[in-house]
Design an enzyme around this catalytic site. Structure first.
Site, short mmCIF file in Angstrom:
data_model
loop_
_atom_site.label_atom_id
_atom_site.label_comp_id
_atom_site.label_asym_id
_atom_site.label_seq_id
_atom_site.Cartn_x
_atom_site.Cartn_y
_atom_site.Cartn_z
N CYS A 144 -13.14 -3.76 12.08
CA CYS A 144 -14.39 -4.22 11.40
C CYS A 144 -15.74 -4.56 12.39
O CYS A 144 -15.52 -5.00 13.29
CB CYS A 144 -14.01 -5.57 10.74
SG CYS A 144 -14.99 -6.61 9.76
N GLU A 158 -1.67 -1.11 -5.90
CA GLU A 158 -3.06 -0.66 -6.23
C GLU A 158 -2.67 0.34 -7.37
O GLU A 158 -1.62 0.74 -7.69
CB GLU A 158 -3.42 0.43 -5.14
CG GLU A 158 -2.36 1.32 -4.60
CD GLU A 158 -2.96 2.12 -3.38
OE1 GLU A 158 -3.98 2.38 -3.27
OE2 GLU A 158 -2.03 2.19 -2.60
N CYS A 182 -12.31 -5.45 4.68
CA CYS A 182 -11.51 -5.98 5.64
C CYS A 182 -10.88 -7.03 5.23
O CYS A 182 -11.45 -7.92 4.26
CB CYS A 182 -12.68 -6.43 6.74
SG CYS A 182 -12.08 -7.51 7.98
N ASP A 184 0.97 -1.36 -0.11
CA ASP A 184 -0.10 0.15 -0.01
C ASP A 184 0.87 1.18 0.10
O ASP A 184 1.69 1.37 0.84
CB ASP A 184 -0.86 -0.13 1.35
CG ASP A 184 -1.81 1.16 1.27
OD1 ASP A 184 -2.69 1.22 0.35
OD2 ASP A 184 -1.29 2.13 2.12
N ASP A 230 -3.45 0.98 6.82
CA ASP A 230 -2.35 0.65 5.58
C ASP A 230 -1.83 -0.97 5.60
O ASP A 230 -1.90 -1.52 4.36
CB ASP A 230 -0.90 1.41 5.64
CG ASP A 230 -1.19 2.70 5.64
OD1 ASP A 230 -2.45 3.28 5.11
OD2 ASP A 230 -0.56 3.48 6.00
N CYS A 254 -12.29 -10.61 6.95
CA CYS A 254 -13.61 -11.23 6.52
C CYS A 254 -14.23 -10.91 5.20
O CYS A 254 -15.09 -11.54 4.63
CB CYS A 254 -14.62 -11.05 7.64
SG CYS A 254 -15.28 -9.45 7.85
N CYS A 304 -16.39 -8.91 11.88
CA CYS A 304 -15.91 -10.03 12.44
C CYS A 304 -14.99 -9.30 13.71
O CYS A 304 -14.32 -10.30 14.35
CB CYS A 304 -14.71 -10.52 11.61
SG CYS A 304 -13.54 -9.55 10.93
ZN LIG Z 1 -14.11 -8.24 9.18
#
Ligand SMILES: [Zn+2]
Length: 294
Positions: A267, A195, A248, A111, A277, A251, A270
């Site tokens: 998150c 990216e 995330c 990243d 980052d 998950c 989860c």
């Molecule tokens: Zn998650």
């Protein structure tokens, strides 16, 4: 020899004119002292022995370092930056680079950002070099002085040289950091996930724009790509609208909104909590692994 060198310039001008006539390029411009000073010379008229180079009209000149590659010289460009002369020599070595054996090496997601230059999925971070700040202040001061000098006067050129030197210094510090980071990264990866920078979108945000152009992220990624290509390491670029930051990495839940100030990804689904980052880097790694397996 000298005559041949002059012919090279005339031939280049001829090419430039025919490109202009065919509408491919704009009309060739006359070189001016205020612009970047550079010229290419006929590679056949150049000789390189150890740390010395023989240029037509000029003769033997000492170089800072010897030529690192053996082979036929195909292009020679002489340029001046910050009152120093540089020669860029393109060499055809005749042998293509063999891809590197990367068995046993992991895939790596990267990243890139403003707070730190690059964050890997492993949590390793590469900082933007600090001395830049100091020189940027100095640069602004000297640039202000330049704007007060009479345009194209002797004092203007003198001041411009000062500004160029600072620009050059900043570029050197930045290049050095970029080279160190990219070499280290390509040395430890079998696949690299990055990216796609949405620079135009990011530039719409005024606060981001300056910081972005400062850290020259585009240049960093370009350098990384070229080094990976030489070694035969695949680079997987995430699609333009892939939400590497909002997803995330544990998950796969995707947030609708993630403020730039949120440095930690929490998150709701989860319950995992991870550095923003690093989360993005893991997503890019997962994507790269998935693409190369397919
Ligand atoms: Zn998650």
């Amino acid at each position: 020899m000298d005559q041949r060198a002059a012919l090279f310039g005339i031939k280049n001008l001829g090419d430039a004119i025919s490109r202009w006539k065919s509408g491919q390029n704009r009309r060739p411009k006359k070189k001016r002292r205020k612009n970047r000073q550079a010229y290419s010379t006929d590679p056949n008229t150049v000789k390189v022995i150890w740390k010395r180079i023989k240029l037509p009209k000029i003769g033997w000149v000492r170089m800072y370092q010897k030529l690192r590659h053996k082979g036929e010289i195909t292009k020679v460009t002489i340029s001046r930056t910050a009152h120093r002369w540089f020669v860029s020599i393109t060499v055809d070595t005749g042998t293509p680079n063999a891809p590197r054996d990367t068995r046993g090496l992991p895939a790596i997601g990267i990243d890139v950002g403003i707070n730190s230059l690059a964050t890997l999925d492993t949590g390793k971070q590469y900082d933007n070099p600090r001395p830049l700040k100091k020189y940027e202040k100095k640069l602004r001061r000297e640039q202000r002085k330049l704007s007060k000098k009479e345009y194209l006067s002797n004092n203007w050129f003198k001041q411009k040289r000062k500004v160029e030197r600072i620009h050059y210094k900043i570029a050197c510090i930045r290049n050095d950091a970029h080279h160190k980071a990219t070499t280290e990264i390509v040395d430890m990866a079998s696949v690299i996930g990055i990216e796609t920078l949405k620079i135009t979108n990011m530039l719409k945000n005024k606060n981001l724009a300056k910081a972005l152009s400062d850290s020259a992220l585009g240049g960093f990624l370009a350098l990384l790509k070229s080094k990976a290509e030489v070694l035969g390491i695949p680079i997987v670029e995430a699609p333009q609208f892939y939400a590497s930051s909002k997803t995330c990495s544990h998950c796969g839940h995707k947030k609708k909104e993630l403020l730039l100030s949120e440095r930690t990804y929490n998150c709701r689904e989860c319950g995992s909590s991870i550095d923003r980052d690093v989360n993005a880097a893991i997503n890019l790694k997962t994507l790269a692994v998935g693409q190369t397996e397919r």
